[in-house]
Design a protein around this motif. Structure first.
Motif, PDB file in Angstrom:
ATOM      1  N   TYR A 301       0.829  -1.219   0.000  1.00  0.00           N
ATOM      2  CA  TYR A 301       0.000   0.000   0.000  1.00  0.00           C
ATOM      3  C   TYR A 301       0.858   1.262   0.000  1.00  0.00           C
ATOM      4  CZ  TYR A 301      -4.348  -2.510   0.327  1.00  0.00           C
ATOM      5  OH  TYR A 301      -5.422  -3.319   0.028  1.00  0.00           O
ATOM      6  N   MET A 302       2.053   1.142   0.583  1.00  0.00           N
ATOM      7  CA  MET A 302       2.972   2.288   0.545  1.00  0.00           C
ATOM      8  C   MET A 302       3.424   2.545  -0.888  1.00  0.00           C
ATOM      9  SD  MET A 302       4.032   4.337   2.851  1.00  0.00           S
ATOM     10  CE  MET A 302       5.046   5.813   2.720  1.00  0.00           C
ATOM     11  N   GLU A 331      12.934   1.084   7.980  1.00  0.00           N
ATOM     12  CA  GLU A 331      12.572   0.943   6.564  1.00  0.00           C
ATOM     13  C   GLU A 331      12.426   2.331   5.944  1.00  0.00           C
ATOM     14  OE1 GLU A 331      12.229  -1.218   3.385  1.00  0.00           O
ATOM     15  OE2 GLU A 331      11.672  -2.421   5.135  1.00  0.00           O
ATOM     16  N   THR A 332      13.253   2.632   4.949  1.00  0.00           N
ATOM     17  CA  THR A 332      13.280   3.966   4.333  1.00  0.00           C
ATOM     18  C   THR A 332      11.931   4.371   3.764  1.00  0.00           C
ATOM     19  OG1 THR A 332      15.575   3.518   3.712  1.00  0.00           O
ATOM     20  CG2 THR A 332      14.517   5.411   2.680  1.00  0.00           C
ATOM     21  N   MET A 333      11.236   3.421   3.130  1.00  0.00           N
ATOM     22  CA  MET A 333       9.976   3.772   2.460  1.00  0.00           C
ATOM     23  C   MET A 333       8.902   4.266   3.431  1.00  0.00           C
ATOM     24  SD  MET A 333       7.712   0.418   1.549  1.00  0.00           S
ATOM     25  CE  MET A 333       8.697  -0.147   0.182  1.00  0.00           C
ATOM     26  N   PHE A 334       9.037   3.891   4.735  1.00  0.00           N
ATOM     27  CA  PHE A 334       8.012   4.271   5.704  1.00  0.00           C
ATOM     28  C   PHE A 334       8.286   5.623   6.376  1.00  0.00           C
ATOM     29  CE2 PHE A 334       7.311  -0.503   6.092  1.00  0.00           C
ATOM     30  CZ  PHE A 334       6.147  -0.478   5.319  1.00  0.00           C
ATOM     31  N   ILE A 335       9.362   6.314   6.002  1.00  0.00           N
ATOM     32  CA  ILE A 335       9.695   7.610   6.623  1.00  0.00           C
ATOM     33  C   ILE A 335       8.528   8.601   6.577  1.00  0.00           C
ATOM     34  CG2 ILE A 335      11.174   9.664   6.414  1.00  0.00           C
ATOM     35  CD1 ILE A 335      13.494   7.761   5.734  1.00  0.00           C
ATOM     36  N   PRO A 336       7.801   8.710   5.446  1.00  0.00           N
ATOM     37  CA  PRO A 336       6.705   9.685   5.391  1.00  0.00           C
ATOM     38  C   PRO A 336       5.560   9.423   6.384  1.00  0.00           C
ATOM     39  CG  PRO A 336       7.332   8.990   3.183  1.00  0.00           C
ATOM     40  CD  PRO A 336       8.027   8.084   4.132  1.00  0.00           C
ATOM     41  N   ILE A 337       5.416   8.163   6.851  1.00  0.00           N
ATOM     42  CA  ILE A 337       4.281   7.828   7.733  1.00  0.00           C
ATOM     43  C   ILE A 337       4.763   7.339   9.105  1.00  0.00           C
ATOM     44  CG2 ILE A 337       2.705   7.288   5.827  1.00  0.00           C
ATOM     45  CD1 ILE A 337       3.321   4.315   6.336  1.00  0.00           C
ATOM     46  N   LEU A 338       6.044   7.508   9.375  1.00  0.00           N
ATOM     47  CA  LEU A 338       6.638   6.985  10.604  1.00  0.00           C
ATOM     48  C   LEU A 338       5.929   7.492  11.858  1.00  0.00           C
ATOM     49  CD1 LEU A 338       8.984   5.090  11.291  1.00  0.00           C
ATOM     50  CD2 LEU A 338      10.441   7.090  11.551  1.00  0.00           C
ATOM     51  N   GLU A 367      14.401 -15.753   4.176  1.00  0.00           N
ATOM     52  CA  GLU A 367      15.410 -14.683   4.283  1.00  0.00           C
ATOM     53  C   GLU A 367      15.964 -14.322   2.910  1.00  0.00           C
ATOM     54  OE1 GLU A 367      18.234 -16.219   7.043  1.00  0.00           O
ATOM     55  OE2 GLU A 367      16.918 -15.954   8.800  1.00  0.00           O
ATOM     56  N   HIS A 368      16.137 -15.337   2.058  1.00  0.00           N
ATOM     57  CA  HIS A 368      16.670 -15.099   0.713  1.00  0.00           C
ATOM     58  C   HIS A 368      15.710 -14.233  -0.106  1.00  0.00           C
ATOM     59  CE1 HIS A 368      19.263 -15.881  -2.718  1.00  0.00           C
ATOM     60  NE2 HIS A 368      18.182 -16.148  -3.451  1.00  0.00           N
ATOM     61  N   LEU A 369      14.429 -14.514   0.011  1.00  0.00           N
ATOM     62  CA  LEU A 369      13.429 -13.726  -0.715  1.00  0.00           C
ATOM     63  C   LEU A 369      13.387 -12.285  -0.197  1.00  0.00           C
ATOM     64  CD1 LEU A 369      10.590 -16.395  -0.979  1.00  0.00           C
ATOM     65  CD2 LEU A 369      11.828 -15.383  -2.897  1.00  0.00           C
ATOM     66  N   GLU A 370      13.519 -12.141   1.125  1.00  0.00           N
ATOM     67  CA  GLU A 370      13.537 -10.786   1.711  1.00  0.00           C
ATOM     68  C   GLU A 370      14.768 -10.011   1.249  1.00  0.00           C
ATOM     69  OE1 GLU A 370      13.319 -11.711   5.830  1.00  0.00           O
ATOM     70  OE2 GLU A 370      11.141 -12.021   5.822  1.00  0.00           O
ATOM     71  N   LYS A 371      15.914 -10.684   1.211  1.00  0.00           N
ATOM     72  CA  LYS A 371      17.146 -10.030   0.742  1.00  0.00           C
ATOM     73  C   LYS A 371      17.033  -9.661  -0.728  1.00  0.00           C
ATOM     74  CE  LYS A 371      20.321 -12.196   4.038  1.00  0.00           C
ATOM     75  NZ  LYS A 371      21.357 -13.248   4.220  1.00  0.00           N
ATOM     76  N   THR A 372      16.422 -10.560  -1.513  1.00  0.00           N
ATOM     77  CA  THR A 372      16.239 -10.294  -2.944  1.00  0.00           C
ATOM     78  C   THR A 372      15.365  -9.055  -3.134  1.00  0.00           C
ATOM     79  OG1 THR A 372      16.414 -12.655  -3.439  1.00  0.00           O
ATOM     80  CG2 THR A 372      15.439 -11.256  -5.146  1.00  0.00           C
ATOM     81  N   TYR A 373      14.305  -8.960  -2.316  1.00  0.00           N
ATOM     82  CA  TYR A 373      13.447  -7.772  -2.393  1.00  0.00           C
ATOM     83  C   TYR A 373      14.251  -6.507  -2.089  1.00  0.00           C
ATOM     84  CZ  TYR A 373      10.195  -4.138  -1.043  1.00  0.00           C
ATOM     85  OH  TYR A 373       9.557  -2.931  -0.940  1.00  0.00           O
ATOM     86  N   ASN A 374      15.084  -6.575  -1.038  1.00  0.00           N
ATOM     87  CA  ASN A 374      15.884  -5.409  -0.646  1.00  0.00           C
ATOM     88  C   ASN A 374      16.869  -5.009  -1.744  1.00  0.00           C
ATOM     89  OD1 ASN A 374      14.637  -5.199   1.851  1.00  0.00           O
ATOM     90  ND2 ASN A 374      16.096  -6.577   2.846  1.00  0.00           N
ATOM     91  N   VAL A 375      17.483  -6.027  -2.385  1.00  0.00           N
ATOM     92  CA  VAL A 375      18.425  -5.743  -3.477  1.00  0.00           C
ATOM     93  C   VAL A 375      17.699  -5.088  -4.644  1.00  0.00           C
ATOM     94  CG1 VAL A 375      19.898  -6.801  -5.238  1.00  0.00           C
ATOM     95  CG2 VAL A 375      20.067  -7.554  -2.856  1.00  0.00           C
ATOM     96  N   VAL A 376      16.540  -5.668  -5.015  1.00  0.00           N
ATOM     97  CA  VAL A 376      15.753  -5.105  -6.121  1.00  0.00           C
ATOM     98  C   VAL A 376      15.307  -3.687  -5.789  1.00  0.00           C
ATOM     99  CG1 VAL A 376      13.579  -5.318  -7.414  1.00  0.00           C
ATOM    100  CG2 VAL A 376      14.980  -7.349  -6.981  1.00  0.00           C
ATOM    101  N   ASP A 377      14.889  -3.493  -4.524  1.00  0.00           N
ATOM    102  CA  ASP A 377      14.443  -2.163  -4.092  1.00  0.00           C
ATOM    103  C   ASP A 377      15.590  -1.152  -4.183  1.00  0.00           C
ATOM    104  OD1 ASP A 377      12.500  -0.383  -2.972  1.00  0.00           O
ATOM    105  OD2 ASP A 377      13.575  -0.519  -1.061  1.00  0.00           O
TER     106      ASP A 377
END
Length: 405
Positions: A301-302, A331-338, A367-377
């Motif tokens: 949703y963010m 999490e950087t993306m949540f800064i606007p709503i922190l 963990e691998h999927l989470e890391k992959t998301y972070n790399v892609v992000d």
């Protein structure tokens, strides 16, 4: 007529008594004492009936014949066919003891039995099970090895040796044992799954895929194998095949919420937000994944710019698992709503460490999927920054050109 019957009975009963007595002497086994006592009681009752010149009722007559002639005759016949009755009776006693969790007595009887009959396959196997219950894994392995030596087709004991070696962190030894087992019995599903898991633990994912694929030949609709293949493909970054395997596993077992969650994670970093939302929502049915799923829904949703729903879902995640307090605030993306997060004041040491029933291979894949998301992000953010700089440069060049005119 009755007297003649009683005389014949006495002769046969006494003859069988003598045979059982010499068996006890020859085998030096006290188990036969029980049979001899029963025979003696039957012969004594028959003698009492003759002396007293009375006639016992039918029930008592049947009992006398049973303990004096029928049971001894059955025992002698079975032993003539190579069966060891003393061994069988002691094994029965052990099984009864184990039913009541009396491992101490069971072990004592088994050790005595093995000292007398060292080639008793069933005794060695039961003793291995007793040692395993007591936590003596090395002793259990030794007994299972003897059981396999005595019965080459005891694939269950073969598997048990592999399982216990793996528990002792002797993965390479366990792996060799399982490969040998599957070469003899390729359809043994438990061995397939354990060997695949060991390969995953050793990060030998291509080999794990070969193991699972072979298992699939004998169990084509097995969701455990398909799900495990999905994990192996995930660790090899082959997310397309991973997704196919997870989807097939989830079709067979609609309650396989971990598969839904992994599909959702793949969709998330593939930027298929609608499908990611759908699968994260389905994985909410698993209490262990609920907080993780809510947190990722907050991310979705963010990314859509729907800040209200992003706040709602992240707060639900924090409410279920306070570990997400730290995760969300970093999490950087949540800064606007922190500022809208419901973050209670909790000391770092008080943050609850939630234990989840994920297997090592499942935890690695997650963990691998989470890391992959972070790399892609991070790559997407880098691309965005480059694009922004290029646009700024174009605008600057345009302004300079207009001024020069």
């Amino acid at each position: 007529m009755i007297i003649a019957e009683k005389i014949i009975f006495s002769i046969i009963a006494f003859y069988l008594f003598i045979i059982m007595f010499f068996k006890m002497i020859k085998k030096s086994d006290t188990v036969y004492i029980v049979v001899l006592l029963m025979q003696a009681i039957g012969i004594a009752l028959n003698f009492i009936e003759i002396i007293s010149k009375s006639t016992f009722n039918m029930f008592l007559k049947i009992l006398i014949y049973l303990i004096s002639i029928i049971i001894p005759f059955i025992i002698i016949t079975m032993e003539m066919k190579g069966q060891n009755i003393a061994e069988r009776l002691k094994l029965l006693l052990v099984k009864i003891a184990l039913k009541f969790n009396n491992t101490k007595f069971a072990k004592k009887v088994l050790l005595e039995l093995i000292s007398k009959y060292p080639k008793s396959y069933n005794a060695h196997k039961l003793l291995a099970e007793v040692y395993e219950k007591e936590g003596g894994m090395r002793k259990a392995i030794d007994e299972y090895v003897v059981a396999v030596d005595l019965n080459k087709k005891d694939y269950d004991s073969y598997y048990k040796i592999s399982f216990l070696l793996n528990e002792l962190d002797k993965k390479e030894d366990a792996k060799v044992m399982l490969q040998n087992l599957l070469s003899k019995k390729p359809e043994y599903l438990k061995a397939t799954m354990l060997l695949g898991d060991i390969c995953c633990d050793l990060e030998q994912y291509k080999e794990a895929l070969n193991v699972y694929s072979n298992g699939l030949k004998y169990s084509p609709n097995n969701y455990d194998i398909l799900y495990s293949m999905g994990i192996a493909y995930t660790m090899l970054n082959d997310f397309q095949n991973a997704k196919i395997c997870y989807e097939e596993a989830a079709i067979i077992n609609s309650l396989l919420y971990k598969a839904y969650y992994n599909i959702a994670q793949i969709n998330l970093f593939s930027n298929d937000l609608d499908e990611a939302e759908q699968y994260f929502t389905r994985s909410l049915e698993d209490n262990e994944l609920e907080a993780d799923a809510y947190y990722n829904l907050g991310k979705i949703y963010m990314l859509r710019g729907d800040y209200d729903n992003a706040v709602k879902f992240v707060n639900l995640a924090i409410q279920l698992d306070n570990n997400y307090i730290k995760v969300a605030t970093n999490e950087t993306m949540f800064i606007p709503i922190l500022s809208k997060f419901n973050i209670p004041i909790i000391d770092e040491e008080d943050i609850e460490k939630k234990e989840k029933s994920l297997t090592p291979k499942e935890q690695k894949a997650k963990e691998h999927l989470e890391k992959t998301y972070n790399v892609v992000d991070m790559l997407n953010m880098a691309k965005t920054r480059v694009a922004r700089k290029e646009k700024q440069k174009e605008e600057q060049d345009k302004d300079i050109g207009e001024r020069e005119k």
